[in-house]
Design an enzyme around this catalytic site. Structure first.
Site, PDB file in Angstrom:
ATOM      1  N   PRO A 206       0.848  -1.201   0.000  1.00 47.66           N
ATOM      2  CA  PRO A 206       0.000   0.000   0.000  1.00 47.66           C
ATOM      3  C   PRO A 206       0.884   1.252   0.000  1.00 47.66           C
ATOM      4  O   PRO A 206       1.473   1.594   1.012  1.00 47.66           O
ATOM      5  CB  PRO A 206      -0.822  -0.131   1.283  1.00 47.66           C
ATOM      6  N   ASP A 384       5.751   2.460   2.423  1.00 43.88           N
ATOM      7  CA  ASP A 384       4.869   1.310   2.641  1.00 43.88           C
ATOM      8  C   ASP A 384       4.014   1.623   3.877  1.00 43.88           C
ATOM      9  O   ASP A 384       4.524   1.663   5.006  1.00 43.88           O
ATOM     10  CB  ASP A 384       5.756   0.071   2.878  1.00 43.88           C
ATOM     11  N   HIS A 385       2.727   1.819   3.649  1.00 44.21           N
ATOM     12  CA  HIS A 385       1.860   2.265   4.749  1.00 44.21           C
ATOM     13  C   HIS A 385       1.603   1.162   5.778  1.00 44.21           C
ATOM     14  O   HIS A 385       1.045   1.410   6.839  1.00 44.21           O
ATOM     15  CB  HIS A 385       0.538   2.789   4.184  1.00 44.21           C
ATOM     16  N   ARG A 386       2.023  -0.083   5.486  1.00 40.57           N
ATOM     17  CA  ARG A 386       1.904  -1.131   6.495  1.00 40.57           C
ATOM     18  C   ARG A 386       2.943  -0.912   7.585  1.00 40.57           C
ATOM     19  O   ARG A 386       2.786  -1.348   8.717  1.00 40.57           O
ATOM     20  CB  ARG A 386       2.138  -2.509   5.869  1.00 40.57           C
ATOM     21  N   ILE A 388       5.020   2.267   7.746  1.00 41.67           N
ATOM     22  CA  ILE A 388       5.270   3.673   8.084  1.00 41.67           C
ATOM     23  C   ILE A 388       3.951   4.442   8.118  1.00 41.67           C
ATOM     24  O   ILE A 388       3.146   4.349   7.180  1.00 41.67           O
ATOM     25  CB  ILE A 388       6.233   4.288   7.044  1.00 41.67           C
TER      26      ILE A 388
END
Ligand code: CAO
Length: 411
Positions: A206, A384-386, A388
């Site tokens: 993501p 990477d929104h998982r 950060i």
């Protein structure tokens, strides 16, 4: 002599079960203890072994069919000769008809939860062992999260298709020549590899991109002086070594940006080395060589190394090891143009910086109430929104802008 193998009483109050695997087919010779099929019930999975030997005549069940105790599973043509095991058994249980007693319920190997905490039938476990797949990494879709054969198949399919995503399907074939002249060019090997990696990254990570700007007026002046002092003897130092060195220092301050998710997606692995990859535009396609231990090198060393690596990337002379081990990447389009762009993360890394071309701008200094021309660098950070959060990303870009503006990392 033709004998029927019937499904025995499954015990534990189980009336019926679903066939998950069938290991025999007509014409196959089976021996005593060969596994005929695997059953899955609500409570357990079990392998059903044969207790007679011979040639399989008919298979009356198939994966997915529901079977009940006493139902005929397969018919077997036996030689008529009794095996040693059968003779011993008949001696012990003289009244038991051989055809009905073909399968001994005590022999069913029931598998509930394994030591690794996964639920799977013995057949599935065997398959995963053969394929060296850790069942813990697969999400079971069977009852109570049991891993099924189909789960293993789709896991492999996903791996082959880019770690979780659907493969790129260009759609139906179109004859473009019907509207005018065309030419066809085969993709280079590098372009093919990059396409797969980018697709995998885009589909599985993501991505969010944070945009920011840095005042690099002082850095620009410093670079000019450095190049002037070096004279014509040395190759010109561009901005990129400064951007690389500064980001390595920032990664020390904010180690999450230098981390990777482990293969289970459960742990973060922090790397205590700072190897910065940089995208090189080559005629054969995009390549990303890595400058190792950037934090321990000075600007001239980084500059020399990146010029050598980019030249060899264009000459297709890079060693495979020079493309590996990166912990963070910079994609710089600053020498070409554009303002902002959204770079795609190079997995297993968790972030990438996209550098665009700087411009001169009149900036109002609120303190001194003056307007001064400043050299502004536009840059973006895809993360990477998982791993950060948005706040951390904004802190990262603000701090990066601050560090570049102070030109502390110019040595
Ligand atoms: N702002 C202003 N000027 C910039 C700049 C920036 N952000 N970045 C580079 N420049 C300048 C350089 O300093 C150099 O100027 P001088 O001629 O005055 O020295 C000039 O632009 C040309 O630089 P360069 O691009 O040749 O060198 P570099 O070290 O900046 O970059 C490399 C090297 C290998 C990254 C670059 O050549 C390249 O291939 N870039 C393309 C990368 C790419 O394709 N990225 C997209 C990947 S898809 O996500």
């Amino acid at each position: 002599m033709i004998k029927e193998i019937l499904l025995p009483d499954l015990g534990e109050g189980i009336d019926s079960a679903e066939v998950s695997d069938v290991f025999v087919s007509p014409g196959k010779t089976i021996k005593v203890d060969d596994i005929i099929l695997v059953l899955e019930s609500e409570k357990a999975s079990m392998e059903i072994p044969a207790e007679i030997e011979g040639k399989v005549k008919k298979v009356l069940i198939a994966p997915g069919s529901n079977v009940t105790a006493g139902q005929c599973l397969i018919t077997v043509e036996t030689t008529g000769k009794k095996t040693f095991k059968q003779k011993v058994k008949e001696k012990r249980e003289p009244s038991r008809p051989a055809t009905i007693a073909a399968v001994d319920p005590k022999k069913q190997r029931k598998v509930k939860q394994d030591r690794d905490g996964t639920f799977a039938s013995p057949g599935v476990r065997r398959l995963s062992r053969e394929l060296k797949i850790d069942l813990q990494t697969i999400k079971g879709t069977g009852p109570k999260g049991r891993v099924t054969k189909e789960d293993i198949h789709s896991f492999i399919r996903n791996k082959m298709e880019g770690f979780g995503g659907r493969p790129y399907r260009p759609g139906p074939e179109i004859d473009f020549s019907q509207w005018g002249k065309i030419a066809t060019q085969k993709l280079t090997k590098i372009k093919g590899i990059v396409a797969r990696r980018m697709q995998q990254s885009w589909q599985t990570i993501p991505h969010v991109t944070q945009f920011d700007e840095a005042d690099i007026t002082d850095l620009r002046a410093h670079r000019q002086k450095l190049n002037k002092d070096a004279g014509t003897k040395k190759q010109k130092v561009t901005f990129l070594p400064f951007f690389m060195k500064t980001v390595a220092e920032l990664l020390k301050e904010m180690p999450t940006f230098n981390s990777s998710l482990d293969y289970k997606g459960e742990n973060l692995i922090f790397k205590h080395y700072f190897n910065i990859g940089f995208a090189v535009d080559t005629p054969a396609g995009l390549m990303v060589p890595v400058v190792r231990d950037v934090d321990q090198k000075n600007i001239i060393e980084i500059s020399t190394e990146l010029q050598d690596l980019s030249q060899r990337a264009r000459d297709k002379k890079l060693k495979p090891s020079e493309l590996k081990g990166g912990t963070f990447t910079i994609s710089s389009l600053g020498g070409i143009g554009g303002t902002f762009f959204t770079p795609i993360i190079d997995p297993p890394q968790v972030a990438i910086l996209g550098i665009s071309e700087s411009w001169w701008e009149k900036v109002y200094d609120h303190k001194n109430k003056t307007t001064r021309p400043r050299y502004i660098l536009p840059f973006s950070l895809s993360y990477d929104h998982r791993v950060i959060d948005g706040a951390a990303a904004a802190r990262f870009t603000s701090r990066y802008a601050e560090m570049l503006a102070s030109a502390d990392n110019c040595k």
